[in-house]
Design an enzyme around this catalytic site. Structure first.
Site, PDB file in Angstrom:
ATOM      1  CB  CYS A   1      -4.072   6.132  10.758  1.00 21.95           C
ATOM      2  SG  CYS A   1      -4.624   4.837   9.656  1.00 21.95           S
TER       3      CYS A   1
ATOM      4  CB  VAL B   1       7.649   6.100  14.153  1.00 18.44           C
ATOM      5  CG1 VAL B   1       7.287   6.782  12.835  1.00 18.44           C
ATOM      6  CG2 VAL B   1       8.902   5.251  13.977  1.00 18.44           C
TER       7      VAL B   1
ATOM      8  CE  LYS C   1      -2.357   2.371   3.847  1.00 13.71           C
ATOM      9  NZ  LYS C   1      -1.202   3.087   4.292  1.00 13.71           N
ATOM     10  CG  ASN C   2       2.286   2.692   3.467  1.00 19.89           C
ATOM     11  OD1 ASN C   2       1.129   3.003   3.184  1.00 19.89           O
ATOM     12  ND2 ASN C   2       2.681   2.467   4.713  1.00 19.89           N
TER      13      ASN C   2
ATOM     14  CG  ASP D   1       3.188   1.190   9.614  1.00 22.88           C
ATOM     15  OD1 ASP D   1       2.177   1.867   9.775  1.00 22.88           O
ATOM     16  OD2 ASP D   1       4.257   1.656   9.184  1.00 22.88           O
TER      17      ASP D   1
ATOM     18  NE  ARG E   1       0.098  12.087   6.710  1.00 20.19           N
ATOM     19  CZ  ARG E   1       0.471  13.244   7.239  1.00 20.19           C
ATOM     20  NH1 ARG E   1      -0.415  14.001   7.852  1.00 20.19           N
ATOM     21  NH2 ARG E   1       1.722  13.653   7.178  1.00 20.19           N
TER      22      ARG E   1
END
Ligand code: EPU
Length: 438
Positions: free
Chosen positions: A121, A333, A23-24, A311, A97
């Protein structure tokens, strides 16, 4: 609307599932297509909501998007890029974002860009100050208006020297996506070097960019006048892989994740082994399982790559509730990524959160009233509950907890999980989970 999942838990998850593109990475690579003069083709694209959101945003900006969902192939034709209305972008972007990353490419193509207030999120403030500072350094004029932010480039953006105060993933991507078409050389120090960023650099290089990754988090980009489209196969999702691995551990199961790759997972695999999980790296994936016996408590600190990803933290914490002794988790983070533990406590976990930096070095959140360290005391059996998904990764952790807990849990707001986990209900069923959408 179908936003509930009833989970009948208490059984191990066993079987094989497949992960596709990260996804990222996929979302950023889609944005990169805006920079090309010719069409791009992206392969291994998962069917997740973030892909839909970015496809919609590209469409609003005149990019012709064709998505073959089964084959996982996206065709992106940016021949007619145009401005979009901020209200449409806002309505379409939802909590994403990603619009902030459209700025550089749009400034090059159109000389202007609009972006709405940005979401993402609920895991901290998630400001965009680095992004705006970077764009200003390239020469963009940033005008904050009540309905969003308007940016314009009075002349061609200029290469510059940028030093990030923190190796932000998004800010590094912002720099890359802007510098590749800027005039002259850009030197970025303090860059993030996540595998998804390296794959984005590979895409940009295919398009004609000149980018070198030097030692000590320095990236140099030589701007070029023209970029072409690309054809690329996305790297696979290492966050989803770790999520399923944690699910295997928390439920006492055995899950083979086809498509999981070892190099991007090294740090996770070390931790997984320390907790007592077993894994086997295969040619086309990784098998993760609970070998029986006690899981071990650990001290863990999240960090930028090559450290332990933030994550990965939330799903693993669920498994840590089943480990013997005290585990310490220091989140460095995001300042606020332990909200999901409220639900775990409700289900019987013993987890306390602290403002202090526990378990290692001091981080930038110490002494600042952020509950960013957690102590997990285990093992505690989890019991079924009615819980609400707080964010994407926290939501998947709730699912894992519900699957580990005996009895029927109700997990609300699972639409959030669709943002980043492809067909998760089908995958759960393939692993033997008893789940029903409400
Ligand atoms: N930050 C600032 N100012 C900025 C940008 C970031 O202070 O302008 C801070 C953030 O508040 C945070 C830290 O810098 O404390 C790191 O944020 P980063 O910019 O690295 O995160 P991001 O680019 O917004 C991406 C992923 C996140 C992932 C982080 C870290 C995407 C779309 N999101 O976010 O993924 O956690 O990098 O690896 O790529 C997720 O997939 O669930 C997710 C949240």
């Amino acid at each position: 609307m179908n936003d509930l999942l009833y989970v009948n838990g208490g059984n191990p998850l066993n079987g094989t599932i497949t992960v596709r593109g990260a996804k990222n990475f996929v979302s950023k690579s889609m944005v990169a297509s805006l920079l090309g003069e010719t069409p791009s083709v992206l392969r291994n694209v998962p069917q997740i909501r973030d892909v839909k959101v970015v496809s919609g945003l590209l469409d609003l900006h005149g990019v012709n998007v064709k998505y073959d969902t089964d084959a996982g192939i996206l065709d992106l034709d940016p021949s007619n890029v145009e401005s979009a209305h901020v209200a449409d972008i806002d309505a379409h972007a939802g909590s994403s974002r990603i619009p902030i990353l459209f700025c550089g490419p749009l400034l090059h193509r159109l000389g202007e860009a609009f972006i709405p207030d940005l979401g993402g999120c609920r895991i901290g403030d998630r400001p965009i100050n680095y992004h705006l500072d970077i764009l200003r350094q390239f020469g963009a004029v940033v005008d904050k208006r009540p309905n969003g932010i308007h940016l314009r480039a009075p002349r061609r953006l200029q290469g510059t020297k940028i030093s990030l105060p923190y190796p932000s993933v998004g800010a590094t991507e912002q720099t890359l996506l802007t510098a590749v078409r800027a005039d002259g050389i850009t030197e970025l120090s303090g860059a993030a070097i996540e595998p998804e960023i390296m794959d984005l650099i590979a895409v940009l290089q295919k398009m004609g960019a000149i980018i070198s990754v030097d030692t000590d988090r320095v990236i140099r980009i030589e701007g070029v006048d023209r970029l072409e489209g690309y054809t690329h196969t996305a790297l696979n999702d290492r966050i989803e892989t770790a999520s399923w691995a944690s699910a295997a551990l928390a439920t006492g199961g055995d899950i083979t994740v086809k498509g999981a790759t070892q190099p991007e997972m090294m740090t996770f695999l070390n931790t997984f082994r320390k907790v007592g999980g077993r894994f086997e790296v295969q040619d086309d994936g990784i098998r993760f399982w609970h070998a029986g016996g006690d899981l071990k408590s650990i001290v863990l600190e999240t960090d930028v790559h090559p450290g332990f990803m933030t994550d990965w933290q939330q799903p693993l914490v669920v498994a840590l509730t089943q480990a013997t002794g005290l585990s310490i988790v220091h989140e460095t983070v995001y300042e606020n990524r332990f909200g999901f533990t409220d639900a775990l406590r409700k289900m019987g976990a013993t987890i306390q959160v602290y403002k202090e930096c526990l378990g290692g070095r001091d981080c930038r959140f110490g002494q600042r009233n952020f509950h960013h360290s957690a102590v997990v005391s285990g093992p505690t059996p989890l019991s079924a509950a009615d819980i609400e998904v707080p964010d994407l990764r926290g939501g998947f952790s709730h699912l894992i907890a519900a699957l580990a807990a005996k009895g029927q849990s109700t997990v609300r707001g699972i639409g959030l999980i669709d943002r980043g986990y492809e067909n998760f209900q089908d995958k759960l069923e393939a692993l033997g989970a008893e789940v029903v959408r409400g």
